[in-house]
Design an enzyme around this catalytic site. Structure first.
Site, short mmCIF file in Angstrom:
data_model
loop_
_atom_site.label_atom_id
_atom_site.label_comp_id
_atom_site.label_asym_id
_atom_site.label_seq_id
_atom_site.Cartn_x
_atom_site.Cartn_y
_atom_site.Cartn_z
CD GLU A 74 58.92 -54.30 18.80
OE1 GLU A 74 59.05 -53.15 19.28
OE2 GLU A 74 59.86 -55.10 18.68
CE LYS A 116 63.44 -47.84 23.26
NZ LYS A 116 64.90 -47.76 23.15
CB VAL A 169 60.52 -56.64 23.31
CG1 VAL A 169 60.36 -58.03 23.93
CG2 VAL A 169 60.92 -56.74 21.84
CB SER A 211 67.17 -54.24 26.83
OG SER A 211 65.81 -54.07 26.49
CB ALA A 212 63.22 -52.82 30.45
CG ASP A 213 63.20 -55.58 25.29
OD1 ASP A 213 62.35 -54.78 25.75
OD2 ASP A 213 63.64 -55.52 24.13
CE LYS A 262 69.17 -54.68 13.84
NZ LYS A 262 67.91 -54.13 14.35
N1 PSU Z 1 66.32 -54.23 18.37
C1 PSU Z 1 66.05 -54.32 17.05
N2 PSU Z 1 64.97 -53.67 16.56
C2 PSU Z 1 64.12 -52.95 17.38
C3 PSU Z 1 64.42 -52.88 18.77
C4 PSU Z 1 65.51 -53.53 19.22
O1 PSU Z 1 66.79 -54.96 16.33
O2 PSU Z 1 63.15 -52.36 16.89
C5 PSU Z 1 63.48 -52.13 19.68
C6 PSU Z 1 62.46 -53.10 20.31
O3 PSU Z 1 61.25 -52.41 20.51
C7 PSU Z 1 63.10 -53.41 21.65
C8 PSU Z 1 63.71 -52.08 22.00
O4 PSU Z 1 62.20 -53.85 22.63
O5 PSU Z 1 64.21 -51.57 20.76
C9 PSU Z 1 64.81 -52.19 23.03
O6 PSU Z 1 65.22 -50.91 23.42
P1 PSU Z 1 66.25 -50.75 24.63
O7 PSU Z 1 67.54 -51.36 24.14
O8 PSU Z 1 66.34 -49.27 24.85
O9 PSU Z 1 65.68 -51.51 25.78
MN MN Z 2 69.06 -49.30 27.41
#
Ligand code: PSU
Ligand code: MN
Length: 307
Positions: A28, A90, A110, A144-146, A163
């Site tokens: 990524e 992002k 992700v 998260s959308a992940d 984390k």
């Molecule tokens: N968590 C980490 N390192 C990262 C990310 C998350 O420890 O770099 C990044 C990844 O790209 C992940 C994104 O897909 O943050 C998630 O963001 P959000 O929580 O806004 O969905």
């Molecule tokens: Mn979010």
């Protein structure tokens, strides 16, 4: 199958490997632009690509450049992303349409790395940590959308867990609801990125890349639409003391609430603050766990290619 989408550019080396059924590992770009400071981000991204090669696969770092979905970047493009850092948008699933239509750049999370990898025909993806259910999500609804993407896109994601800026228990519940197998590589506990343990169990403990590849083969042969999450603990010698990392995380979360940080800014804010509060230690750990995930992903992709 490959290169069907009019917005997709597959790098020639990656395209050749896919066409020949050779192993490819996706990487990524948000980890480069938003996850680490320059120049360590660029050095790490290039070193990760080399590790993928050394372990028998072709790397495909994924990003959006000028509205084109790129599967495989040049070293110059990696340098560009690393230097621009947080100035780059992002890009999550909801951002793809407008970024492509406008011809803008986007750092793939992700989620979007999975989408583009799948479009290109890449099955295995290595990263650091995934997004998940944030602490307090019962009121903020920050999930998260992940996790949604893992529920709907059949790519194997090799990470070091998540984390504990997140609610790891709720993250696992969400993945269960979405039907995503969560596999501990050599562990029956979900690793918490900087630490090997979290106190939360995973669905399955798998000890070899051969068994990982076999499980993924069965997953795909069964026509499962979801991804598979492989949680690979940080090597013992690079793990951080539990209290050091948790104090930093608690302080970063308190500051984010105080400052009213919301939405897509939350994760980058927390990552940057935790890294500042723990100095270079957490960055060194972060780099090593990404290397470790790249090794496992490349070896698994290499076995998968023989099945
Ligand atoms: N968590 C980490 N390192 C990262 C990310 C998350 O420890 O770099 C990044 C990844 O790209 C992940 C994104 O897909 O943050 C998630 O963001 P959000 O929580 O806004 O969905
Ligand atoms: Mn979010």
């Amino acid at each position: 199958m490959m290169n069907m989408n009019k917005y997709l550019d597959v790098n020639p080396e990656v395209a050749a490997a896919i066409a020949e059924g050779k192993p490819v590992v996706a990487l990524e770009s948000t980890i480069i632009s938003h996850g680490m400071p320059y120049p360590q981000n660029v050095e790490t991204a290039l070193a990760v690509e080399q590790i993928i090669r050394d372990n028998g696969a072709v790397p495909a770092t994924i990003a959006i450049i000028g509205g084109r979905l790129k599967a495989g970047l040049t070293p110059e493009e990696i340098e560009y992303f690393g230097k621009k850092g947080q100035e780059i948008h992002k890009a999550s699933r909801r951002d793809l349409a407008v970024i492509c239509a406008r011809g803008e750049d986007g750092a793939t999370t992700v989620t979007t790395t999975m989408i583009i990898a799948h479009m290109a025909g890449i099955k295995v993806f290595a990263t650091g940590g995934i997004g998940g259910v944030h602490r307090g999500a019962e009121t903020t609804m920050d999930i998260s959308a992940d996790l949604e993407e893992l529920g709907q896109t059949p790519v194997m994601v090799v990470c070091a867990g998540a984390k504990s800026i997140l609610d790891l228990g709720l993250t696992l519940e969400y993945l269960e609801t979405k039907g995503v197998p969560v596999i501990g590589f050599g562990t029956d506990e979900l690793p918490a990125f900087y630490t090997r343990q979290s106190g939360f169990g995973v669905d399955y403990k798998i000890d070899t890349v051969e068994e990982l590849a076999a499980a993924f083969k069965a997953h795909n042969d069964l026509g499962m639409k979801s991804g598979i999450l492989v949680a690979n603990p940080i090597p013992e010698e690079y793990a951080m003391p539990f209290d050091v990392i948790n104090n930093a995380i608690n302080q970063a979360i308190a500051e984010s609430v105080e400052k009213g940080i919301k939405g897509k800014e939350t994760t980058p804010f927390l990552l940057a603050r935790v890294s500042e509060l723990t100095g270079g230690d957490s960055l060194a750990s972060n780099i090593q766990l990404v290397f470790n995930n790249a090794r496992v992903a490349a070896k698994t992709a290499a076995v998968y290619a023989t099945l």
